[in-house]
Structure formats: structure tokens, C-alpha cells
Design a protein around this motif. Structure first.
Motif, short mmCIF file in Angstrom:
data_model
loop_
_atom_site.label_atom_id
_atom_site.label_comp_id
_atom_site.label_asym_id
_atom_site.label_seq_id
_atom_site.Cartn_x
_atom_site.Cartn_y
_atom_site.Cartn_z
N THR A 14 5.13 2.21 7.66
CA THR A 14 3.91 2.67 8.27
C THR A 14 2.70 1.98 7.57
OG1 THR A 14 3.94 4.34 6.79
CG2 THR A 14 4.82 4.77 8.92
N ALA A 15 3.12 0.79 7.02
CA ALA A 15 1.97 -0.18 6.37
C ALA A 15 1.09 -0.53 7.40
CB ALA A 15 2.48 -1.27 5.74
N PRO A 43 4.38 -2.48 -7.78
CA PRO A 43 4.63 -2.14 -6.60
C PRO A 43 3.63 -1.27 -5.62
CG PRO A 43 5.64 -0.74 -8.37
CD PRO A 43 5.20 -1.87 -8.85
N ASP A 44 2.56 -1.07 -6.40
CA ASP A 44 1.26 -0.40 -5.74
C ASP A 44 0.32 -1.47 -5.58
OD1 ASP A 44 2.44 2.05 -5.23
OD2 ASP A 44 2.09 2.73 -7.39
N VAL A 45 0.46 -2.56 -5.67
CA VAL A 45 -0.60 -3.81 -5.30
C VAL A 45 0.11 -4.65 -4.22
CG1 VAL A 45 -1.61 -5.81 -6.03
CG2 VAL A 45 -1.22 -3.80 -7.80
N ARG A 46 -1.00 -4.86 -3.18
CA ARG A 46 -0.66 -5.89 -2.20
C ARG A 46 -1.77 -6.69 -2.06
NH1 ARG A 46 3.09 -7.49 0.09
NH2 ARG A 46 2.69 -7.30 2.33
N ALA A 47 -1.70 -7.96 -2.25
CA ALA A 47 -2.48 -9.11 -2.37
C ALA A 47 -2.51 -10.18 -1.32
CB ALA A 47 -2.55 -9.65 -3.89
N ALA A 48 -3.54 -10.47 -0.83
CA ALA A 48 -3.59 -11.91 0.03
C ALA A 48 -3.24 -13.10 -0.78
CB ALA A 48 -4.88 -11.86 0.61
N GLY A 49 -2.44 -14.01 -0.21
CA GLY A 49 -1.96 -14.97 -1.17
C GLY A 49 -3.06 -16.07 -1.36
N SER A 50 -3.74 -16.45 -0.10
CA SER A 50 -4.64 -17.67 -0.56
C SER A 50 -6.11 -17.05 -0.42
CB SER A 50 -4.55 -18.54 0.72
OG SER A 50 -4.78 -17.92 1.89
N TRP A 65 -12.17 -10.04 11.10
CA TRP A 65 -11.23 -11.27 10.91
C TRP A 65 -10.92 -10.88 9.35
CZ3 TRP A 65 -12.52 -14.80 7.11
CH2 TRP A 65 -12.02 -16.06 6.83
N TYR A 66 -11.51 -10.43 8.42
CA TYR A 66 -11.35 -10.34 7.19
C TYR A 66 -10.15 -9.46 7.02
CZ TYR A 66 -12.49 -9.66 1.99
OH TYR A 66 -11.95 -9.37 0.65
N ARG A 67 -10.23 -8.23 7.67
CA ARG A 67 -8.95 -7.42 7.40
C ARG A 67 -7.73 -7.91 8.01
NH1 ARG A 67 -10.88 -3.94 10.73
NH2 ARG A 67 -11.87 -2.39 9.12
N SER A 68 -7.85 -8.91 9.06
CA SER A 68 -6.68 -9.50 9.51
C SER A 68 -6.06 -10.57 8.60
CB SER A 68 -7.01 -10.12 10.85
OG SER A 68 -7.59 -11.75 10.51
N LEU A 69 -6.72 -10.92 7.50
CA LEU A 69 -6.29 -11.81 6.31
C LEU A 69 -5.14 -10.97 5.16
CD1 LEU A 69 -9.08 -14.10 5.66
CD2 LEU A 69 -7.43 -14.37 7.33
N MET A 70 -5.34 -9.70 5.40
CA MET A 70 -4.79 -8.82 4.35
C MET A 70 -3.23 -8.63 4.74
SD MET A 70 -7.29 -8.79 2.08
CE MET A 70 -8.64 -9.56 2.27
N PRO A 71 -2.51 -8.45 3.50
CA PRO A 71 -1.04 -8.04 3.89
C PRO A 71 -1.08 -6.57 4.37
CG PRO A 71 -1.74 -7.97 1.57
CD PRO A 71 -2.90 -8.56 2.09
N LYS A 72 -0.11 -5.78 4.72
CA LYS A 72 0.07 -4.70 5.33
C LYS A 72 0.31 -4.03 4.22
CE LYS A 72 1.55 -5.03 9.95
NZ LYS A 72 2.50 -4.74 11.03
N ALA A 73 -0.22 -2.71 4.13
CA ALA A 73 -0.08 -1.87 2.84
C ALA A 73 0.10 -0.53 3.13
CB ALA A 73 -1.18 -2.15 1.87
N LEU A 74 1.05 0.06 2.19
CA LEU A 74 1.32 1.69 2.75
C LEU A 74 0.21 2.21 1.86
CD1 LEU A 74 5.12 1.50 1.12
CD2 LEU A 74 4.11 1.88 3.50
N ASP A 75 0.09 3.65 2.22
CA ASP A 75 -0.97 4.92 1.83
C ASP A 75 -0.56 4.52 0.35
OD1 ASP A 75 -1.98 5.23 4.20
OD2 ASP A 75 -0.93 6.99 4.17
N GLY A 76 -1.72 4.73 -0.34
CA GLY A 76 -1.51 4.54 -1.87
C GLY A 76 -1.42 2.95 -2.52
N GLN A 77 -1.11 2.10 -1.68
CA GLN A 77 -0.97 0.79 -2.32
C GLN A 77 -2.56 0.28 -2.32
OE1 GLN A 77 2.00 -1.13 -0.06
NE2 GLN A 77 3.32 -1.34 -1.82
#
Ligand code: A3P
Length: 273
Positions: A14-15, A43-50, A65-77
Motif C-alpha cells: 500500500t505504499a 527500514p523506515d527511510v525511503r530516499a530518492a536516488g538522484s 512533478w516533485y512528488r513523482s520523483l519520490m520512491p513509494k513509501a509505507l505509512d510511517g516511513q
């Protein structure tokens, strides 16, 4: 596929893509890539690579547009990105603030002189034959030889000046300054502080690092998504040119009051001489 007790499929997952709650805003050559790679172990961090360069260069593309660059994340990440240019970009503080008043801001700082030499080493690698560090650092002014503080490698190191613009929008408790030198000598110690600041459990510890003698830097036993040990690439940890003693002396004299003012603003002495 192969049976796997931990497998998930698309419907379990559900990310969603969310705007970042934390940013590594600087500084260039401070150790920002290392910090991001270390945080990604959590495990609770999701980060864009570039580097998105949204608040400094691509702001007109908008938040979707900015949001679209972000990786999918679960609630709490916690979703993060790093763009070291933000720290020195005039428009970034107001723009970041208009996205979120609560975003946490991380700055990796390093002795401004070493940082400048590191920056210069990068310039040389891209433009061989460029003038010497010494000749770019000084110019003849009305009062004789003066520091060319407009030259970008030197200007970026005026941390107090840049920080002032952020403090006009964010309370100092929302900023955390990572000690760049210590990130190399004691990565786990620095990571403990960063995880505390982000409200994360201290999961990234000394167990994750080993010191690679060949690289001369801490490396990861197991980076995110791999089982192989991993050091940062060749562009991280370059050889620095030897700078003349007289130039070093003048630069440390130049930076001293700026550094002292920065220590006062942050409430921490980074010990640069
Ligand atoms: P040098 O190449 O001058 O040594 P950034 O990622 O912000 O561009 O910073 C690059 C710097 O990160 C490098 O500068 C290096 O000193 C520093 N650094 C910190 N930890 C590191 C690590 N574990 N591996 C490689 N470089 C690291």
C-alpha cells in the motif's frame, strides 16, 4: 517464482508516493552521498536516488512533478531526498517552507577549506588544465591581495551567511548539522544522532560499516538491495592537491570569524582550525 515466506505482491503493497518529510540540503562535498546511503539502510527511510534540484532549479515544474520523483513509501516511513545546492540557493528556504513548515533539514558540514579543495578537485577532474587553487582563491584588491570570496568553492563555505536565510523560515531545532569529518571517522556515532533527530529507532549502527583500507573510508557491509559490500564510487574520496602553506594560512584567517559565528548560531564547535 521461487517460494518465499516473506514475499509480497502488488496488492499487499500500500505504499504511495509522498512529498519528503526530511531533506539533506547541503553542503556540496560535505559527505551528502555517504549520509544518504547510510540512511537508506534504515527500514523506515525511503530516499530518492538522484538529486531532484526541485527548489533551486525546477520549481516551476510544480509539487506534483516533485512528488513523482519520490520512491513509494509505507505509512510511517520517512521520505527523503538530497540536493546539496539547496543550502546556498537564495530561493530555497521560502520554497521549502511553503511545501512544509515541519520538514526536517539536515546539513553535512565540513571544514570550509577542505571542502573548497574537494570542490576544486572535482572542477579539475571535469576541466583539466584549470588555473591553480591558489590563483583562483585570491585576487588583487584595493587593500592588496584579498580572498576571492565570490569564487564558488570559497563562497559555499560561508556557512553562517547561508544558514541565516534558513533561520528566517525555520526554527533551529528543525535543522541538524552532521559533522562531516566525524561521518568518516565515526559513521555509526554520527548516524545515532541523525536517527535521533529524525525520530527513528537507532537501527543503523557500527554493525553496518567496515573500514576499507584501500578506499580509506568506511564502506557498507550490505547496502540497500544488495548482499555485496559496497564503497562509494571513485568521485567520492578523491585525492586533493597540495595547497601552499601561505594560502592555507590566509584562508584559515579568512574563515575564522565566519566559523566562529556559525558555531554560535548552531551552538556547536566543529573544531575547524
Ligand atoms: P572528497 O572526495 O574530497 O574526499 P558529497 O557526497 O557531498 O559530494 O561529498 C563527497 C565527500 O564525502 C568526499 O569528499 C568524502 O570525503 C566524503 N565522505 C564521507 N564519508 C565517505 C565515505 N564513507 N566514502 C567516501 N566518501 C565519503
Amino acid at each position: 517464482g521461487t517460494p518465499d515466506a516473506m514475499s509480497t505482491n502488488a496488492t499487499d503493497w500500500t505504499a504511495t508516493k509522498r512529498l519528503p518529510q526530511a531533506l539533506i540540503i547541503g553542503v556540496k562535498k560535505g559527505g551528502t552521498r555517504a549520509l544518504l546511503e547510510f540512511l537508506r539502510l534504515h527500514p523506515d527511510v525511503r530516499a530518492a536516488g538522484s538529486e531532484p534540484h526541485f527548489f533551486d532549479r525546477h520549481y516551476d515544474r510544480g509539487l506534483d512533478w516533485y512528488r513523482s520523483l519520490m520512491p513509494k513509501a509505507l505509512d510511517g516511513q520517512i521520505v527523503m531526498e538530497k540536493t546539496p545546492r539547496y543550502f546556498v540557493s537564495a530561493d530555497s528556504p521560502a520554497r521549502v517552507h511553503s511545501m512544509s513548515h515541519e520538514v526536517k533539514l539536515i546539513v553535512v558540514v565540513r571544514d570550509p577549506i577542505t571542502r573548497a579543495i574537494s570542490d576544486y578537485a572535482q572542477i579539475v577532474s571535469k576541466t583539466p588544465g584549470v588555473a591553480s587553487f591558489e590563483s583562483l582563491s585570491f585576487r588583487n584588491g584595493s587593500a592588496g591581495v584579498e580572498v576571492n570570496s565570490q569564487w564558488s568553492p570559497l563562497w559555499i563555505g560561508l556557512y553562517a551567511q547561508h544558514l541565516e536565510r534558513w533561520l528566517a523560515y525555520f526554527p533551529s531545532a528543525q535543522l541538524y548539522f552532521v559533522h562531516g569529518e566525524r561521518l568518516v571517522t565515526d559513521p555509526a556515532g554520527e548516524m545515532a544522532h541523525v536517527q535521533d533527530f529524525l525520530g527513528l529507532e537507532r537501527i543503523v549502527t557500527d554493525k553496518h560499516f567496515y573500514f576499507n583500507q584501500t578506499k580509506g573510508f568506511p564502506c557498507l557491509k550490505k547496502p540497500e538491495g544488495s548482499s555485496q559490500p559496497h564503497c562509494l564510487g571513485r568521485t567520492k574520496g578523491r585525492a586533493h592537491p597540495q595547497i601552499q602553506e601561505e594560502a592555507m594560512r590566509k584562508l584559515s584567517e579568512f574563515y575564522r570569524p565566519h566559523n566562529v559565528r556559525f558555531y554560535d548560531m548552531v551552538g556547536k564547535d566543529f573544531g575547524w582550525q
